[in-house]
Design a protein around this motif. Structure first.
Motif, PDB file in Angstrom:
ATOM      1  N   TRP A  18      -4.556   5.661  -2.057  1.00 46.56           N
ATOM      2  CA  TRP A  18      -4.021   4.513  -1.319  1.00 46.56           C
ATOM      3  C   TRP A  18      -3.332   3.510  -2.217  1.00 46.56           C
ATOM      4  CZ3 TRP A  18      -6.160   1.961   3.562  1.00 46.56           C
ATOM      5  CH2 TRP A  18      -6.233   2.914   4.573  1.00 46.56           C
ATOM      6  N   ASN A  35      -3.057  -0.227  -2.686  1.00 50.21           N
ATOM      7  CA  ASN A  35      -3.812  -1.423  -2.296  1.00 50.21           C
ATOM      8  C   ASN A  35      -3.060  -2.664  -2.745  1.00 50.21           C
ATOM      9  OD1 ASN A  35      -6.018   0.034  -1.247  1.00 50.21           O
ATOM     10  ND2 ASN A  35      -6.756   0.373  -3.336  1.00 50.21           N
ATOM     11  N   LYS A  41      -7.710  -3.352   0.566  1.00 51.55           N
ATOM     12  CA  LYS A  41      -6.950  -2.592   1.551  1.00 51.55           C
ATOM     13  C   LYS A  41      -5.846  -3.456   2.150  1.00 51.55           C
ATOM     14  CE  LYS A  41      -8.041  -0.103   5.732  1.00 51.55           C
ATOM     15  NZ  LYS A  41      -9.020   0.476   6.601  1.00 51.55           N
TER      16      LYS A  41
END
Ligand code: MSP
Length: 533
Positions: free
Chosen positions: A297, A299, A304
């Protein structure tokens, strides 16, 4: 029939606008697809949108519009972004499409007929946000359900269940036997541990009384399909799968299996447990269970990204400020496939300035300027430099080319780019040490100068080809300035090259184009405020 390289991405939820995280996944898949096209493979790249489910129904209600109208609006945002970022997909999977609905219904019917679906009543805690029943496993250390589950309510209802648990042994064996099932390999253990704990079956229906925005059950109009069961089927429904038969049409068999590109959050349980078991019960052989490329991911400052916390970045703003190539380059070069990274606009600018403006752009400009200044843009001879003196020996590039190709094949795009650009770094050093401007003053070294210029132009073609999956516009800009066009060029920045064109030099007498700056340096002080949505 010739096999196709079939690649898919996760289909994006249409309950919110796209952000940089969504963009990363599509760019990564697009890069892999373009790399395969470059090699001459037939490619079928499928992506799309996940349009059903409770969250969508709720968001639409909040806005006071019909769910279809709501998803159409968000789908348009995704479509516009993929266009902006040059994502060249071949199939569009929107789950409200009739073709898809027919396939989901056909599969439900078949699983029912074959005893893989049964009706039962269940009482328990239900997460409205995640649209699933929760068990004690989902409770945190303090015995409560964590915030990730959102609102949790007590529910008792009748539903249809899919027999998951009875296939646990089969799935464990598959995970152990198929080395290629999950990339990167460290995710394999994670999945294995989750499968070990698998106990219950999967609830695949939702009573219409509380959720109407879904695909209706073919044998019971009181129910719609659970959104994950519906969404996963997209990978086959849009690839020509026929649920009514075990012998599949050629359209499907030429493509399947696909490489599924997904984020780490949807490996367990959806893609690593539900999906392989669904395919297995439909009669797919073990080698037809699709491999999963699980990326990490992006970030923001370690957390998040999410619209609700106000830290999501609008990819349109970045593409407008820096160009889609620069954004694509940053998104796949500053993260190792499989790992997470922190998004930073400053890093984007730094990487662009150092790698592209000062590095590759400078090499292109120097090479063409010297070509025109000393030889009116005409390359002569392809003589091996160093035939007379070692100090003219050019740096070898075969190893970097091979390493780059291997890295692309393994989806390690960040490494592939490093190898490709390492050729340029060496060329810049070579220019500094061989000093063509000194050679130009000595007529006895005319052949050496020709060889140096030819070598540099050849390297630039190599680099342009190797970076083209990531930066198609810049790559074609370089090739245009070199005055070279690859075979199969179709005007959509797609082409096919041979290994000779990739590794070799230009023909004797090749006329170069005029230099013009491709990667103008970005003034760091002028970096605009990040494009927060
Ligand atoms: N609709 C489901 C997928 C169904 S596939 C049959 C879904 N949608 S999503 O919109 O939430 O996410 C789509 C993809 O984007 C997922 O693979 C997810 O991992 C990825 N990403 C979402 N945010 C991300 C980042 N911040 N960084 C990288 N990828 C991220 O899940």
């Amino acid at each position: 029939m010739r096999r196709t390289f079939f690649i898919t991405t996760a289909i994006d939820y249409t309950n919110g606008a796209p952000h940089i995280g969504h963009a990363y996944e599509k760019v990564l898949a697009d890069v892999i697809a373009r790399y395969h096209r470059l090699k001459g493979d037939d490619v079928f790249f499928l992506t799309g949108v996940d349009q059903h489910g409770q969250k969508v129904q709720q968001s639409a209600e909040k806005q006071g519009v019909a769910p279809q109208e709501f998803v159409d609006g968000i789908t348009a945002e995704f479509l516009a972004l993929w266009k902006r970022l040059g994502i060249q997909y071949d199939g569009w999977a929107a789950t409200t499409d009739e073709r898809h609905k027919r396939c989901v219904r056909g599969i439900l019917q078949r699983l029912k007929d074959e005893g893989q679906l049964y009706r039962d009543s269940r009482a328990g805690y239900y997460s409205v946000r995640q649209e699933q029943f929760l068990t004690d496993k989902e409770r945190g250390m303090n015995g409560e359900f964590g915030p990730e589950w959102g609102e949790v309510v007590l529910l008792e209802e009748e539903n249809y269940f899919f027999r998951l648990a009875e296939h646990k042994g089969w799935l464990l064996k598959l995970i152990d036997q198929r080395d290629d099932f999950i990339t990167p390999a460290f995710r394999r253990n994670e999945l294995r541990n989750a499968v070990e704990k698998l106990a219950g079956d999967l609830c695949v229906s939702r009573p219409k009384a509380r959720l109407s925005w879904g695909i209706e059950f073919p044998f019971d109009p009181e129910f719609v399909t659970y959104v994950w069961f519906d969404a996963l089927v997209n990978y086959i429904s849009f690839a020509g799968y026929d649920p009514a038969t075990r012998t599949q049409p050629a359209e499907f068999t030429a493509r399947w299996p696909a490489l599924h590109v997904i984020g780490k959050d949807i490996l367990i349980p959806a893609h690593g447990i539900y999906w392989p078991i669904m395919l297995h019960t439909l009669g797919f052989a073990d080698e037809e269970i699709p491999p999963l490329l699980v990326h990490g991911w992006w970030n923001i400052a370690g957390t998040k990204m999410s619209k609700s916390t106000g830290n999501s970045i609008d990819p349109h703003v970045l593409a407008d400020n820096y160009g889609e190539d620069a954004l694509r380059y940053y998104l796949v070069s500053d993260i190792a496939t499989g790992k997470d990274a922190d998004f930073s606009e400053e890093r984007l600018v730094q990487r662009y300035n150092s790698d592209l403006a000062n590095g590759l752009g400078n090499l292109l400009n120097r090479t063409l300027t010297m070509g025109w200044k000393y030889r009116e843009g005409r390359l002569a001879g392809n003589l091996a430099v160093g035939s007379r003196e070692d100090r003219f020996a050019p740096p070898a590039r075969a190893e970097a080319i091979q390493a780059c190709q291997e890295a692309y094949s393994a989806a390690a795009v960040h490494t592939a780019l490093e190898h490709a650009l390492s050729i340029g770094i060496k060329c810049n050093q070579y220019i500094d040490s061989v000093k063509p401007w000194v050679l130009a003053r000595n007529p006895e070294l005319a052949e050496e100068l020709d060889a140096v210029l030819s070598y540099l132009a050849g390297c630039l073609r190599t680099i342009a080809i190797l970076i083209s999956p990531v930066m198609p516009i810049a790559a074609h800009g370089i090739l245009d300035q070199l005055n070279w066009r690859a075979g199969g060029y179709d005007g959509a920045l797609r082409f096919v090259v041979t290994q000779d064109e990739l590794e070799g030099g230009f023909a004797d007498g090749h006329q170069l184009g005029k230099p013009s700056p491709l990667f103008p340096k970005i003034d760091v002080d002028l970096v605009a405020a990040p494009g927060v949505l």
